[in-house]
Design an enzyme around this catalytic site. Structure first.
Site, PDB file in Angstrom:
ATOM      1  N   ASN A 139       7.134  20.645  -4.740  1.00 43.33           N
ATOM      2  CA  ASN A 139       8.175  21.005  -3.783  1.00 43.33           C
ATOM      3  C   ASN A 139       8.848  19.791  -3.146  1.00 43.33           C
ATOM      4  O   ASN A 139       9.981  19.888  -2.703  1.00 43.33           O
ATOM      5  CB  ASN A 139       7.550  21.881  -2.683  1.00 43.33           C
ATOM      6  CG  ASN A 139       8.446  22.028  -1.477  1.00 43.33           C
ATOM      7  OD1 ASN A 139       9.469  22.714  -1.524  1.00 43.33           O
ATOM      8  ND2 ASN A 139       8.082  21.373  -0.379  1.00 43.33           N
ATOM      9  N   SER A 188      13.539  23.754  -7.319  1.00 44.97           N
ATOM     10  CA  SER A 188      14.778  23.059  -7.643  1.00 44.97           C
ATOM     11  C   SER A 188      15.843  23.463  -6.613  1.00 44.97           C
ATOM     12  O   SER A 188      15.553  23.513  -5.418  1.00 44.97           O
ATOM     13  CB  SER A 188      15.211  23.402  -9.076  1.00 44.97           C
ATOM     14  OG  SER A 188      16.412  22.744  -9.413  1.00 44.97           O
ATOM     15  N   SER A 189      17.039  23.768  -7.040  1.00 44.29           N
ATOM     16  CA  SER A 189      18.126  24.110  -6.120  1.00 44.29           C
ATOM     17  C   SER A 189      19.300  24.686  -6.900  1.00 44.29           C
ATOM     18  O   SER A 189      19.493  24.334  -8.074  1.00 44.29           O
ATOM     19  CB  SER A 189      18.593  22.862  -5.361  1.00 44.29           C
ATOM     20  OG  SER A 189      19.814  23.094  -4.671  1.00 44.29           O
ATOM     21  N   TYR A 218      21.387  14.393  -6.519  1.00 41.04           N
ATOM     22  CA  TYR A 218      20.596  15.566  -6.143  1.00 41.04           C
ATOM     23  C   TYR A 218      20.757  16.686  -7.170  1.00 41.04           C
ATOM     24  O   TYR A 218      19.778  17.185  -7.725  1.00 41.04           O
ATOM     25  CB  TYR A 218      21.023  16.052  -4.754  1.00 41.04           C
ATOM     26  CG  TYR A 218      20.204  17.214  -4.242  1.00 41.04           C
ATOM     27  CD1 TYR A 218      18.967  16.999  -3.657  1.00 41.04           C
ATOM     28  CD2 TYR A 218      20.685  18.516  -4.336  1.00 41.04           C
ATOM     29  CE1 TYR A 218      18.213  18.068  -3.181  1.00 41.04           C
ATOM     30  CE2 TYR A 218      19.940  19.582  -3.862  1.00 41.04           C
ATOM     31  CZ  TYR A 218      18.705  19.358  -3.289  1.00 41.04           C
ATOM     32  OH  TYR A 218      17.968  20.420  -2.817  1.00 41.04           O
ATOM     33  N   LYS A 258      17.937  17.904  -9.978  1.00 41.48           N
ATOM     34  CA  LYS A 258      17.455  19.281  -9.858  1.00 41.48           C
ATOM     35  C   LYS A 258      17.695  20.037 -11.177  1.00 41.48           C
ATOM     36  O   LYS A 258      16.882  20.872 -11.577  1.00 41.48           O
ATOM     37  CB  LYS A 258      18.143  19.991  -8.703  1.00 41.48           C
ATOM     38  CG  LYS A 258      17.724  19.497  -7.319  1.00 41.48           C
ATOM     39  CD  LYS A 258      16.239  19.677  -7.075  1.00 41.48           C
ATOM     40  CE  LYS A 258      15.851  19.370  -5.635  1.00 41.48           C
ATOM     41  NZ  LYS A 258      14.391  19.516  -5.399  1.00 41.48           N
TER      42      LYS A 258
END
Length: 256
Positions: A91, A142-143, A155, A159
């Site tokens: 995480n 992830s995102s 970012y 991800k």
């Protein structure tokens, strides 16, 4: 629903705040013993005490995720202290959005290599758990930034790389009954979090993001945790290699 996690063990990196904290608490509420790591000693002590208050065994340690040997030592120590690892949740994140070289390095070191190194260290424990119980799980947070791109972003790119990595892990280890899945949250609000800071410093942009989501709000960490823990549980034994988007429909893409 009984998620069949009682007495099992879960390791959560970045487990003292926000999504990670909620995931650790959700595992504990299901009766799983939990190990966490983070960078702040006081937050670790407070979180471990809170988890123990839910009636499970908990342990935590200060770890710099970018320090590979220290991170892998933490995973091994967690496995020994808790008597194995049934679930691993990667995480921790550098949480940097830029395009400068230090941004790319931070996201690579913490998000990408953090996931790879925790997997490598935990794999023997997960293999043993899968052989003994018939199921083990590796979850990567992830995102939705992985599927949206307006500007070059370390970012979003890292991800996205995590989702690709997870699919390979899932296919390679399916026969051994180790599952690997990704949970990709959308916007998540909690006190002291990134969106709390945006709300304070950029209220107009914050309001714009609220309006973009058809639900008219952001997620809570508890909502992301609930999805994560269900996906990690034996109730999801035939689910592996997926990217579960938990975003309130803020993304417009069709996932299939």
């Amino acid at each position: 629903m009984d998620l069949q996690l009682k007495g099992k063990t879960a390791v959560v990196t970045g487990g003292t705040r926000g999504i990670g904290r909620s995931i650790a608490e959700c595992f504990a509420d299901e009766g799983a013993n939990v190990a966490i790591c983070a960078r702040n000693t006081e937050q670790i002590a407070e979180t471990v005490k809170a988890l123990e208050g839910r009636g499970v065994t908990a342990w935590g340690a200060v770890v710099d995720i970018a320090d590979g040997p220290a991170l892998q030592a933490f995973i091994r120590e967690a496995g020994e202290k808790l008597g194995g690892i049934d679930v691993l949740v990667s995480n921790a994140s550098a949480l940097v959005q830029g395009n400068a070289e230090p941004d790319w390095q931070a996201m690579f070191d913490i998000d990408m290599l953090g996931a790879i190194r925790t997997w490598e260290a935990a794999k023997p424990y997960l293999e043993a758990a899968a052989a003994r119980r018939g199921d083990a799980a590796f979850i990567i947070i992830s995102s939705v930034s992985a599927v949206n791109s307006d500007n070059p972003s370390a970012y979003g790119a890292m991800k996205a790389a995590l989702i690709h990595f997870a699919k390979g892990v899932a296919r390679q280890n399916a026969a051994g009954r180790i599952r690997c899945n990704v949970v990709s949250p959308g916007t998540v609000f909690f006190d002291g979090g990134a969106w709390d800071k945006v709300k304070t410093n950029m209220p107009g942009f914050f309001d714009q993001m609220i309006k973009r989501n058809p639900t008219g709000r952001m997620a809570t960490p508890e909502e992301i945790a609930a999805a994560t823990v269900f996906l990690a549980s034996p109730r999801s034994t035939f689910t592996t290699g997926i990217n579960m988007i938990v975003d309130g429909a803020i993304t417009q893409r069709v996932n299939y």
